[in-house]
Write an enzyme that holds these catalytic residues in place. Structure first.
Site, PDB file in Angstrom:
ATOM      1  N   GLN A   1       0.936  -1.203  -0.030  1.00 54.46           N
ATOM      2  CA  GLN A   1       0.029   0.147  -0.083  1.00 54.46           C
ATOM      3  C   GLN A   1       0.824   1.175  -0.061  1.00 54.46           C
ATOM      4  O   GLN A   1       0.623   2.199  -0.709  1.00 54.46           O
ATOM      5  CB  GLN A   1      -0.975   0.105   1.236  1.00 54.46           C
ATOM      6  CG  GLN A   1      -1.877  -1.153   1.311  1.00 54.46           C
ATOM      7  CD  GLN A   1      -2.865  -0.910   2.416  1.00 54.46           C
ATOM      8  OE1 GLN A   1      -3.837  -0.241   2.422  1.00 54.46           O
ATOM      9  NE2 GLN A   1      -2.755  -1.607   3.374  1.00 54.46           N
TER      10      GLN A   1
ATOM     11  N   LEU B   1      13.520  -9.745   1.004  1.00 58.96           N
ATOM     12  CA  LEU B   1      13.822  -9.140   2.255  1.00 58.96           C
ATOM     13  C   LEU B   1      14.078 -10.164   3.534  1.00 58.96           C
ATOM     14  O   LEU B   1      14.430 -10.076   4.337  1.00 58.96           O
ATOM     15  CB  LEU B   1      12.493  -8.274   2.626  1.00 58.96           C
ATOM     16  CG  LEU B   1      11.963  -7.191   2.041  1.00 58.96           C
ATOM     17  CD1 LEU B   1      10.533  -6.833   2.361  1.00 58.96           C
ATOM     18  CD2 LEU B   1      12.937  -6.186   2.497  1.00 58.96           C
TER      19      LEU B   1
ATOM     20  N   THR C   1       4.995   0.418  13.850  1.00 55.69           N
ATOM     21  CA  THR C   1       3.459   0.294  14.106  1.00 55.69           C
ATOM     22  C   THR C   1       3.244   0.551  15.318  1.00 55.69           C
ATOM     23  O   THR C   1       3.900   0.188  16.476  1.00 55.69           O
ATOM     24  CB  THR C   1       3.338  -1.093  13.523  1.00 55.69           C
ATOM     25  OG1 THR C   1       1.810  -1.441  14.025  1.00 55.69           O
ATOM     26  CG2 THR C   1       4.212  -2.193  14.329  1.00 55.69           C
TER      27      THR C   1
ATOM     28  N   TYR D   1       4.052 -10.215  15.329  1.00 58.74           N
ATOM     29  CA  TYR D   1       4.196  -9.377  14.394  1.00 58.74           C
ATOM     30  C   TYR D   1       4.609  -8.117  15.178  1.00 58.74           C
ATOM     31  O   TYR D   1       5.788  -7.347  14.862  1.00 58.74           O
ATOM     32  CB  TYR D   1       2.899  -8.954  13.809  1.00 58.74           C
ATOM     33  CG  TYR D   1       2.690  -7.848  13.293  1.00 58.74           C
ATOM     34  CD1 TYR D   1       3.439  -7.428  11.798  1.00 58.74           C
ATOM     35  CD2 TYR D   1       2.110  -6.653  13.531  1.00 58.74           C
ATOM     36  CE1 TYR D   1       3.537  -6.293  11.106  1.00 58.74           C
ATOM     37  CE2 TYR D   1       2.218  -5.469  13.040  1.00 58.74           C
ATOM     38  CZ  TYR D   1       2.707  -5.206  11.533  1.00 58.74           C
ATOM     39  OH  TYR D   1       2.799  -4.016  11.000  1.00 58.74           O
TER      40      TYR D   1
END
Length: 289
Positions: A11, A36, A100, A124
């Site tokens: 995004q 990555l 985040t 995460y």
């Protein structure tokens, strides 16, 4: 200014590619050049570039899958950004990295400040926190920009899911006890370009900053706003439920609100009104449809 961006299909990466200001050349690096899961390849891409600034817009974002695939999440979100940051520091290049709200445990009701204690609830968030640590350890001119609840006209996100499911059902159950600031990828991209421009003028200030849309709402509030802004002929009813009624492999933060005042003070970047950005995204999606 030349900017090397890690990421091509996410995004944020897509918005960075299409919103580059005049005088800014963006070179996007995908998996074919720098996987990555291979930190050394990421470092090599930085070592070989002629860019003036490095920006990492790539990440492992499958929150629930990370619970059973932690090694990959740690590589992509932790070790790869660290390798990028070290390579950038070795060349004296500024490095911008996106993190985040999931680095916090989501407790309380006060918006989280940059210096508040971090305590991720799942794999995460832990992988993203590892990335923050690795970037900081690199010792270069790095900015870590924490954001939350990202949405756009691209990829997988809450807005697109609600529009799709809302067209099929009369009633939707949506969690009402998790609160945060929805943030458009377009607004994140613009904020990053502003920070990059400051470094280009020798005025960049390294550190951790928060950036999220305003006002703070629940997922249920956000869903209702999505339906109100859409042209769906029949607006579904939102049934507000607690998180306990919608169990997921990874626990989500209850409070994802971010205090963005430091970014305003340092870079003059104010919190965007996500409602305006939402209207733009829905307009784009409906035009494409």
């Amino acid at each position: 200014m030349r900017i090397l961006v890690f990421g091509t299909t996410g995004q944020l990466a897509r918005e960075l590619l299409r919103r580059a200001p005049e005088g800014v050349a963006v070179q996007a690096v995908g998996r074919d050049t720098a996987d990555l899961t291979d930190p050394a390849a990421c470092a090599a891409a930085v070592a070989a570039t002629d860019a003036d600034l490095i920006l990492n817009a790539a990440a492992y974002t499958a929150v629930d899958q990370a619970e059973t695939d932690r090694a990959t999440a740690d590589l992509v979100n932790g070790e790869a950004p660290g390798a990028m940051a070290r390579a950038a520091a070795a060349r004296g290049l500024p490095f911008l990295h996106v993190s985040t709200d999931y680095v916090f445990d989501g407790s309380g009701t006060r918006p989280w400040s940059e210096g508040d204690p971090v305590a991720p609830l799942g794999a995460y968030g832990a992988s993203k926190l590892l990335g923050e640590h690795r970037v900081a350890e690199a010792g270069g001119q790095a900015v870590i920009l924490r954001t939350a609840w990202v949405f756009s006209a691209h990829g997988k996100n809450f807005v697109k899911t609600m529009l799709r499911v809302g067209a099929e059902r009369e009633v939707l159950s949506v969690v009402d006890d998790q609160r945060g600031g929805p943030t458009a990828a377009t607004d994140i991209a613009d904020a990053l370009f502003t920070i990059a421009a400051a470094f280009g003028k020798g005025r960049g200030v390294p550190g951790i900053y928060h950036f999220a849309g305003a006002p703070t709402v629940s997922w249920a509030d956000f869903a209702e706003a999505i339906f109100a802004a859409s042209s769906l002929p029949r607006k579904p009813v939102v049934n507000r439920i607690p998180s306990s009624d919608y169990p997921t492999p990874a626990k989500r933060p209850g409070n994802s609100a971010l205090d963005c005042s430091l970014l305003v003070k340092t870079y003059g970047i104010t919190q965007p009104d996500w409602r305006k950005s939402l209207a733009d995204v829905i307009g784009e999606l409906e035009a494409e449809a």
